[in-house]
Design an enzyme around this catalytic site. Structure first.
Site, short mmCIF file in Angstrom:
data_model
loop_
_atom_site.label_atom_id
_atom_site.label_comp_id
_atom_site.label_asym_id
_atom_site.label_seq_id
_atom_site.Cartn_x
_atom_site.Cartn_y
_atom_site.Cartn_z
N HIS A 107 2.64 -4.89 -12.42
CA HIS A 107 3.49 -3.96 -11.98
C HIS A 107 3.85 -2.92 -13.08
O HIS A 107 4.99 -2.38 -13.16
CB HIS A 107 4.66 -4.22 -11.08
CG HIS A 107 4.00 -4.61 -9.81
ND1 HIS A 107 3.63 -3.78 -8.65
CD2 HIS A 107 3.71 -5.66 -8.94
CE1 HIS A 107 3.31 -4.48 -7.60
NE2 HIS A 107 3.39 -5.58 -7.82
N GLY B 138 -8.73 -9.34 -0.37
CA GLY B 138 -7.33 -9.30 -0.09
C GLY B 138 -6.40 -10.49 -0.91
O GLY B 138 -5.40 -10.82 -0.40
N ALA B 139 -7.02 -11.02 -1.90
CA ALA B 139 -6.59 -12.17 -2.40
C ALA B 139 -5.72 -11.80 -3.85
O ALA B 139 -5.21 -12.70 -4.56
CB ALA B 139 -7.45 -13.33 -2.84
N SER C 243 -9.03 -8.32 -6.95
CA SER C 243 -9.62 -6.85 -7.21
C SER C 243 -10.98 -6.72 -6.72
O SER C 243 -11.84 -6.55 -7.61
CB SER C 243 -9.61 -6.55 -8.80
OG SER C 243 -8.05 -6.06 -9.08
N SER C 244 -11.21 -7.27 -5.70
CA SER C 244 -12.59 -6.98 -4.98
C SER C 244 -12.87 -5.68 -4.98
O SER C 244 -14.06 -5.34 -5.11
CB SER C 244 -12.81 -7.70 -3.73
OG SER C 244 -11.74 -7.31 -2.78
N ASP D 169 -6.98 -2.60 -12.73
CA ASP D 169 -8.09 -3.48 -12.14
C ASP D 169 -9.39 -3.00 -12.57
O ASP D 169 -10.38 -3.63 -12.81
CB ASP D 169 -8.15 -3.37 -10.71
CG ASP D 169 -6.59 -3.99 -10.22
OD1 ASP D 169 -5.87 -4.48 -10.95
OD2 ASP D 169 -6.41 -3.63 -9.24
N TYR E 79 3.95 -1.53 -1.93
CA TYR E 79 3.40 -1.22 -3.30
C TYR E 79 3.91 0.19 -3.77
O TYR E 79 4.58 0.48 -4.60
CB TYR E 79 1.93 -1.28 -3.28
CG TYR E 79 1.30 -0.80 -4.51
CD1 TYR E 79 1.19 -1.99 -5.53
CD2 TYR E 79 0.81 0.30 -5.10
CE1 TYR E 79 0.57 -1.71 -6.71
CE2 TYR E 79 0.07 0.41 -6.36
CZ TYR E 79 -0.04 -0.43 -7.21
OH TYR E 79 -0.43 -0.27 -8.35
#
Ligand code: GLA
Length: 380
Positions: free
Chosen positions: A35, A121-122, A125-126, A171, A220
């Site tokens: 962050h 969603g893990a 950074s898919s 990412d 976020y």
């Protein structure tokens, strides 16, 4: 079967010929620097051996045709007329094409097949992997080149302006510019990078809590807004420009939540620079300590952790051979990351799994990961 083989075979089945181009674009795990990217600070991610793979060949009619093996779905569009639809994986592909056109690139069409093993969603950074895979694909078929930071900016703009997710630059930077065997220290202001070696004899382990939380986007965005109000309080454009001294004690006129948010960002930035020093001097112990301090700051000051992440980090920290652990990515669920002595990998995995199950009744997905190159065309 490797994903390389899987995607190649699927292409051959569909088109009755071998693909002409093969693209691999990795997910990432962030060692430290969470962050802080949207505050112009420093981050330390590595590209991992979990990636999106695309097997393809050019088309002469300006159309893109892509079959996703994982979704069992097709995407078909003409680069000359890209239309926004309901947000799915397809919008990431179209969004990248749209930004490239906006930036004046001439795009050739292509057709192909895609698969991947970055869990969705893990927090690995898919989406960035998909974006960088598509930028790379268009570079190969259309015959233009650009550096990793330009690729990253294109992916970020696609995500911000087309998909509508307000992400930072980390990412995409690491998925585009990762280096084998190294983490990358990224200055999110200048986009300068330097490759940092992992401490000798250590490995990076991803600890997927298997918890996923919706509403990550709104939390976020709320954190981003809090960072903005803190920077306007301090009269700087970005929190990176606030010193440790300035946030040591709560300034008059700054509410305690905003103060804590700012304190996380500023201390995290310091920790990331200290982590770079630790890596330069091959000091796993120091790096691990900084990682754990990062977790505490994300948990208590930035408040983006959850019970599952806290449990798995505490489990990891108790195990012999673990230098440090922390939540990684945006938070609220997903993955933690640990740095461990490579000799203790099996006993570490066994013990974390047992401890986490006892605390939460959940089964974690744990894997040791290799630091890999960023998005690239791979030999067929
Ligand atoms: C998400 C965003 C990144 C970064 C991290 C938190 O992964 O996409 O830009 O802000 O969260 O460090």
């Amino acid at each position: 079967m490797t994903l390389h083989e899987k995607v190649t075979q699927a292409f051959i089945e569909k088109y009755k010929e071998p693909p002409e181009i093969l693209i691999r674009a990795p997910g990432r795990v962030n060692l430290i620097g969470e962050h802080v990217d949207y505050n112009d600070g420093f981050v330390m991610p590595l590209a991992i051996d979990r990636a999106v793979w695309i097997a393809l060949r050019p088309r002469s009619d300006g159309h893109v045709h892509l079959h996703s093996l994982d979704y069992g779905e097709e995407l078909d569009f003409a680069v000359a007329s890209i239309v926004k639809e309901r947000s799915t994986w397809r919008e990431y592909v179209k969004g990248v094409a749209w930004v490239l056109l906006e930036e004046g690139f001439n795009l050739t069409g292509w057709e192909g097949v895609m698969t991947g093993n970055v869990p969705m969603g893990a927090g690995l950074s898919s989406s960035a992997a998909l974006e960088m895979g598509i930028v790379r694909t268009f570079m190969e078929v259309s015959g233009f080149s650009m550096d990793a930071s330009k690729m990253a900016l294109i992916g970020q703009r696609a995500e911000n302006d087309w998909v509508g997710v307000n992400c930072g630059i980390m990412d995409q930077m690491i998925s585009a510019g990762g280096e084998n065997g190294h983490a990358l220290l990224i200055d999110c202001r200048s986009l300068d990078t330097s490759a940092m070696p992992l401490p000798e004899g250590s490995v990076v382990v991803v600890l997927d809590t298997t918890t996923r939380r919706g509403l990550v986007d709104s939390a976020y965005n709320e954190r981003r807004m809090q960072c903005e109000s803190a920077s306007s309080f301090f009269k700087v454009s970005m929190l990176r420009d606030v010193s440790m001294q300035q946030i040591e004690s709560q300034p008059e006129g700054l509410d305690s939540i905003t103060w804590k948010r700012a304190r996380h960002v500023i201390t995290e930035n310091e920790r990331t620079l200290a982590a770079a020093d630790a890596m330069k001097s091959n000091d796993g112990v120091q790096l691990g300590e900084l990682m754990y301090n990062s977790h505490i700051s994300l948990r208590d000051d930035f408040e983006v952790s959850n019970d599952a992440l806290n449990s798995i980090v505490e489990c990891a920290m108790q195990i012999q051979g673990c230098y440090g652990a922390r939540m990684t990515g945006a938070g609220f669920g997903g993955c933690a990351v640990a740095l461990i002595e490579s000799d203790s990998r099996q006993s570490f995995i066994d013990q974390v799994t047992a401890c986490y199950r006892e605390k939460t009744e959940l089964t974690a997905n744990i894997y040791v990961c290799e630091a890999t190159n960023g998005a690239e065309a791979v030999d067929l």
